[in-house]
Enzyme design. Structure first.
Site, PDB file in Angstrom:
ATOM      1  N   ASP A 185       0.858  -1.183   0.000  1.00  0.00           N
ATOM      2  CA  ASP A 185       0.000   0.000   0.000  1.00  0.00           C
ATOM      3  C   ASP A 185       0.892   1.230   0.000  1.00  0.00           C
ATOM      4  O   ASP A 185       2.113   1.129   0.027  1.00  0.00           O
ATOM      5  CB  ASP A 185      -0.989  -0.050   1.170  1.00  0.00           C
ATOM      6  CG  ASP A 185      -0.285  -0.066   2.506  1.00  0.00           C
ATOM      7  OD1 ASP A 185       0.942   0.175   2.543  1.00  0.00           O
ATOM      8  OD2 ASP A 185      -0.944  -0.337   3.521  1.00  0.00           O
ATOM      9  N   CYS A 234      -7.816 -28.091  10.246  1.00  0.00           N
ATOM     10  CA  CYS A 234      -9.045 -28.888  10.356  1.00  0.00           C
ATOM     11  C   CYS A 234      -8.779 -30.372  10.106  1.00  0.00           C
ATOM     12  O   CYS A 234      -9.532 -31.221  10.573  1.00  0.00           O
ATOM     13  CB  CYS A 234     -10.117 -28.353   9.403  1.00  0.00           C
ATOM     14  SG  CYS A 234     -10.783 -26.776   9.985  1.00  0.00           S
ATOM     15  N   ASP A 265      -8.214  -7.130   0.175  1.00  0.00           N
ATOM     16  CA  ASP A 265      -7.331  -7.506   1.272  1.00  0.00           C
ATOM     17  C   ASP A 265      -8.035  -7.140   2.564  1.00  0.00           C
ATOM     18  O   ASP A 265      -8.864  -6.223   2.577  1.00  0.00           O
ATOM     19  CB  ASP A 265      -6.003  -6.727   1.212  1.00  0.00           C
ATOM     20  CG  ASP A 265      -6.178  -5.303   1.722  1.00  0.00           C
ATOM     21  OD1 ASP A 265      -6.687  -4.464   0.962  1.00  0.00           O
ATOM     22  OD2 ASP A 265      -5.853  -5.043   2.894  1.00  0.00           O
ATOM     23  N   HIS A 314      -6.312 -21.443   9.766  1.00  0.00           N
ATOM     24  CA  HIS A 314      -7.661 -21.855   9.364  1.00  0.00           C
ATOM     25  C   HIS A 314      -8.440 -20.699   8.742  1.00  0.00           C
ATOM     26  O   HIS A 314      -9.049 -20.853   7.682  1.00  0.00           O
ATOM     27  CB  HIS A 314      -8.464 -22.439  10.527  1.00  0.00           C
ATOM     28  CG  HIS A 314      -9.915 -22.552  10.169  1.00  0.00           C
ATOM     29  ND1 HIS A 314     -10.373 -23.526   9.306  1.00  0.00           N
ATOM     30  CD2 HIS A 314     -10.985 -21.764  10.452  1.00  0.00           C
ATOM     31  CE1 HIS A 314     -11.671 -23.343   9.102  1.00  0.00           C
ATOM     32  NE2 HIS A 314     -12.059 -22.283   9.776  1.00  0.00           N
ATOM     33  N   CYS A 366     -13.894 -28.201   5.920  1.00  0.00           N
ATOM     34  CA  CYS A 366     -12.636 -27.534   5.527  1.00  0.00           C
ATOM     35  C   CYS A 366     -11.502 -28.548   5.433  1.00  0.00           C
ATOM     36  O   CYS A 366     -11.382 -29.446   6.263  1.00  0.00           O
ATOM     37  CB  CYS A 366     -12.308 -26.461   6.562  1.00  0.00           C
ATOM     38  SG  CYS A 366     -10.739 -25.599   6.286  1.00  0.00           S
ATOM     39  N   CYS A 391      -8.245 -27.645   5.401  1.00  0.00           N
ATOM     40  CA  CYS A 391      -6.982 -26.994   5.770  1.00  0.00           C
ATOM     41  C   CYS A 391      -6.207 -27.870   6.745  1.00  0.00           C
ATOM     42  O   CYS A 391      -6.766 -28.755   7.383  1.00  0.00           O
ATOM     43  CB  CYS A 391      -7.231 -25.598   6.350  1.00  0.00           C
ATOM     44  SG  CYS A 391      -7.571 -25.543   8.117  1.00  0.00           S
TER      45      CYS A 391
END
Lengths: 427, 427
Positions: free
Chosen positions: A97, A382, A303, A408, A377, A379
């Site tokens: 940014d 998980c 974002d 997660h 999920c 991931c």
């Protein structure tokens, strides 16, 4: 335009599938960018960031904060280290940014003139000055693939006249940003680096240098549309920036406390003006519901600190079960969410048919819950850990709790975008 | 004896290579155990612990604290979750201490009687009582592969008489620990679990239950030798415990502030008495130099918070260059090392020919150092990140700093033990 942005046909809603080609790789859009403010996505190792998400593709683009990095460790140090990619060992695309937002929300005693902003660091009170030229100089030193024009963020609420004056300053600064960038863009530190090489390879292996990888490549510069909550100003700002011709366009100054309908309206009005062949980026959003919605409207990039910051406060997202509503008692205020910095607040969410249920992991109902956070999920968190264990880590203030929660939540956000991308590809 | 411990021939120094067979797997000895006090090795994910170390074998045995887990989340909860392995998703061997050490060093207002110890939690001041029987009950509920008899840790320095009285209490408690354990060892929660199954598999897949995996297997119980800094008492304590017949023997009450020569002497005197066919464990040590030295003397197991705690304070270990000495100005006091809990202090180290150089990562000399922490280290941190980046993370108080520092220091410790094991195997 230096950047190549391939896009598919737009859906009726305006959403489109795209691929943004950047010096450090291609990015599938719509994309959600995890925030790595101080050259680290808080509590998450880079090797994990490369692997999360439904298809294991990881985060393709992350954001770093110019303001934070200028203060610590300093952009000149990062330039000498070969740029931000090499400094933080992240070989994929990065976006920085402009520093404007943080100067206006974090710094103390700021003093705005047409020339720029004088402010004191929130860390040590030291005096700094940011102008459009300086922001560009810093962002070129950092060497992210995408950099942002320096803008003023108006306080909210603000009158039409105050908002218009601020917007005009942003336009003048956008022009100066572009001029400086065009004159200095070849100073980017990765000229002469190979893609993906690590610092130690670089040190040990200078002879095999391959300048061709980044030959002729430069950063992309995006302009930022301002205009507060006034549709006529948003239109004017978008038109003015488009005349200046940027590589992409961001919509700034939203999600700063206004109702979600207003955010959506401002985005919709601005998207109408922005050219369809350039990436369109809404800064600092949002809830799971919102990022999916905005992507379907035609936003290509977003974002937000929400997934990681909420994670550190024990707030986890999961897919709803059929017909499930967000429990009202779990609605959280700003204080609990940790959105303690002005302008980083979030507002509005769907309670009736949410894309995500928010779990407060410290609740006693999870004490002996052997299920993963989100049974739907895939991931790494998980796949391995139970709610009972995650609750224990959080209550014991164990650092692993923040790490697993962040992994997660980020995976959940990346998965949402992957689903929206699939949806748009099927049109 | 229920446990099988294979050992090779002893080196001249007394050191020996071994393999300890435990219900959740075999452990190569000599072994260093990372400390996972609250069911987590601080700041390090389990999946990383499984992979660090020179040969990628990871940590084969980790330690958890009975005192911490009793207070939070509670051993009954962990029992209901299927035991500590399943609760924290760690399918490899675990060891729990007896709680004695923490009761004496952390708890408030403790009151010792022959029956046991009444104390107040350091967390909330709540009143608790630990007896040998209760410690066993808790450790069976946790279900670690190895559990420790309940002991009293005498304050240091202490007179011969005070040390002898305390030691006698420890012996009485050791006997009571053993009796309770023999009567209740079949109550361990993993009776009926399969090796390596996760909580979610367990939930979804009850029908395929395979009780045979742990059929007839129970935990191992180790006795703890006390006796302070008095060789005659150490001898008496070791002899008395050996008569009681434990699965292994620990040497407790060392590294509590005494000079390193005294620690070494007490270990040497005690090892002479302990049976050669049982694992021998020195609790709470030590520096890299020390763990290598003790392993060569014939110690099979060690644990210490040092690698992880030092990591969180920015202190990193690396291999010395030929002839390199530890810079004296880098010698660190207790305060800086974070050894703020009584009894968890560490003393003594070799300055002249160290096995490891200690780096204080916040030093300015690392600000632009592009080398990895330890160029000779193959850990995931040294393969990817520079000293400059690690320093930045530490100074910015970024949580990733603690994680990366801890991973490296643990890998460094595991590598030391791997080298000692190779050395002993070559005899």
């Amino acid at each position: 335009m230096a950047r190549r942005f391939e896009i598919g046909a737009a859906a009726e809603s305006g959403g489109r599938r795209g691929k943004l080609h950047l010096p450090h790789g291609a990015v599938q859009t719509p994309v959600f960018m995890p925030v790595g403010a101080a050259a680290t996505v808080k509590a998450v190792p880079q090797e994990t960031l490369e692997q999360i998400g439904a298809n294991g593709a990881g985060a393709e683009l992350i954001l770093a904060n110019t303001y934070h990095l200028t203060l610590r460790p300093g952009h000149e140090l990062i330039r000498r280290m070969g740029g931000l990619h090499r400094f933080m060992s992240w070989s994929r695309p990065l976006l920085t940014d402009s520093g404007g937002f943080q100067v206006f929300s974090l710094a103390k005693l700021r003093k705005v003139t047409e020339e720029g902003v004088e402010f004191r660091s929130h860390l040590d009170g030291s005096l700094h000055f940011f102008s459009p030229e300086h922001s560009m100089e810093v962002q070129i030193a950092l060497g992210a693939d995408v950099m942002m024009a320096f803008d003023e963020c108006v306080e909210t609420p603000a009158t039409w006249q105050r908002t218009r004056d601020s917007m005009s300053l942003t336009h003048a600064w956008a022009m100066r940003s572009k001029e400086y960038f065009e004159a200095h863009k070849h100073e980017v530190p990765w000229a002469g680096q190979r893609v993906g090489e690590s610092a130690s390879q670089q040190v040990s292996d200078d002879s095999e240098y391959d300048r061709a990888k980044f030959e002729g490549k430069t950063q992309a510069l995006f302009g930022i549309v301002q205009g507060g909550m006034y549709p006529d100003l948003r239109r004017e700002s978008a038109e003015r920036l488009v005349e200046m011709e940027f590589d992409g366009y961001a919509i700034g100054g939203l999600a700063v406390g206004e109702p979600p309908e207003v955010t959506r309206e401002m985005i919709a009005r601005t998207l109408e003006i922005l050219p369809r062949d350039r990436p369109r980026y809404v800064m600092g959003v949002g809830y799971p519901d919102q990022i999916a919605e905005y992507a379907r409207m035609g936003v290509d990039m977003m974002d937000c600190v929400l997934p990681t910051r909420a994670a550190r406060h024990g707030l986890l997202f999961r897919a709803p079960e059929p017909g499930e509503r967000q429990p009202v008692e779990d609605a959280i205020g700003e204080e609990e969410s940790g959105f303690d910095r002005p302008g980083e607040r979030w507002t509005g969410e769907s309670v009736d048919s949410p894309s995500a249920i928010r779990m407060n992991i410290k609740r006693v109902e999870y004490a002996e819950d052997q299920r993963p956070i989100d049974p739907a999920c895939a991931c790494p968190v998980c796949r391995r850990y139970t709610r009972a264990y995650m609750r224990h880590l959080f209550l014991a203030r164990e650092p692993l709790g923040a790490t697993l929660n962040s992994i997660h939540n980020l995976a959940f956000y990346l998965d949402i975008m992957e689903r929206v991308r699939r949806e748009l590809a099927e049109i």
